[in-house]
Design a protein around this motif. Sequence first.
Motif, short mmCIF file in Angstrom:
data_model
loop_
_atom_site.label_atom_id
_atom_site.label_comp_id
_atom_site.label_asym_id
_atom_site.label_seq_id
_atom_site.Cartn_x
_atom_site.Cartn_y
_atom_site.Cartn_z
N LYS A 1 14.12 6.20 -2.90
CA LYS A 1 14.32 4.95 -2.20
C LYS A 1 13.90 5.08 -0.75
O LYS A 1 13.75 6.17 -0.22
N LEU A 2 13.73 3.94 -0.10
CA LEU A 2 13.37 3.94 1.30
C LEU A 2 14.52 4.47 2.15
O LEU A 2 14.32 5.18 3.12
N LEU A 3 15.76 4.16 1.75
CA LEU A 3 16.95 4.64 2.44
C LEU A 3 17.92 5.16 1.40
O LEU A 3 18.32 4.43 0.50
N THR A 4 18.29 6.41 1.49
CA THR A 4 19.22 7.01 0.54
C THR A 4 20.40 7.59 1.31
O THR A 4 20.22 8.36 2.24
N ILE A 5 21.60 7.21 0.89
CA ILE A 5 22.81 7.68 1.57
C ILE A 5 23.63 8.51 0.58
O ILE A 5 23.94 8.05 -0.52
N ASN A 6 23.94 9.75 0.95
CA ASN A 6 24.79 10.65 0.17
C ASN A 6 24.28 10.86 -1.25
O ASN A 6 25.04 10.73 -2.22
N GLN A 7 23.03 11.19 -1.39
CA GLN A 7 22.50 11.47 -2.73
C GLN A 7 22.72 12.93 -3.06
O GLN A 7 22.27 13.81 -2.35
N VAL B 1 0.84 -1.20 0.00
CA VAL B 1 0.00 0.00 0.00
C VAL B 1 0.87 1.25 0.00
O VAL B 1 0.59 2.22 -0.72
N TYR B 2 1.95 1.24 0.76
CA TYR B 2 2.89 2.37 0.78
C TYR B 2 3.47 2.61 -0.61
O TYR B 2 3.52 3.75 -1.08
N SER B 3 3.91 1.56 -1.27
CA SER B 3 4.47 1.69 -2.61
C SER B 3 3.43 2.16 -3.61
O SER B 3 3.73 2.94 -4.51
N LEU B 4 2.23 1.70 -3.45
CA LEU B 4 1.15 2.06 -4.36
C LEU B 4 0.86 3.55 -4.34
O LEU B 4 0.64 4.17 -5.38
N PHE B 5 0.91 4.15 -3.17
CA PHE B 5 0.53 5.55 -3.06
C PHE B 5 1.70 6.53 -3.08
O PHE B 5 1.49 7.72 -3.32
N THR B 6 2.93 6.08 -2.83
CA THR B 6 4.03 7.04 -2.74
C THR B 6 5.08 6.88 -3.82
O THR B 6 5.84 7.82 -4.04
N LYS B 7 5.19 5.76 -4.45
CA LYS B 7 6.24 5.53 -5.44
C LYS B 7 5.76 5.93 -6.83
O LYS B 7 4.63 5.68 -7.22
N SER B 8 6.65 6.54 -7.58
CA SER B 8 6.28 7.02 -8.91
C SER B 8 6.37 5.93 -9.97
O SER B 8 5.82 6.09 -11.06
N ASP B 9 7.04 4.83 -9.68
CA ASP B 9 7.17 3.78 -10.68
C ASP B 9 6.04 2.75 -10.61
O ASP B 9 6.02 1.82 -11.41
#
Length: 86
Positions: free
Chosen positions: A64-70, A34-42
Amino acid sequence: MHANFIQILKAKKELIPLVGVLSFAAVGALSFSVYSLFTKSDVIINKSGNPEPWETVDPSKPQKLLTINQKWKPIEELESVKKLTK
């Protein structure tokens, strides 16, 4: 059937942790879906509404759920091609 299930759990107490772990995993999988369905653009449900939703994604926002040094910088050549094609 519900009362029958509870009677089985009372009779065989070693099944209680198994039922708890499986329930936790099922709830976790459902909530992430459900989280991916409503928040992810892909994830696309309605292809006719916006066939290219990735064009409206903000590149400075982490996807991503966790992004390091983007660190994102626009590519000048790509931006000029986008302006010419629109």
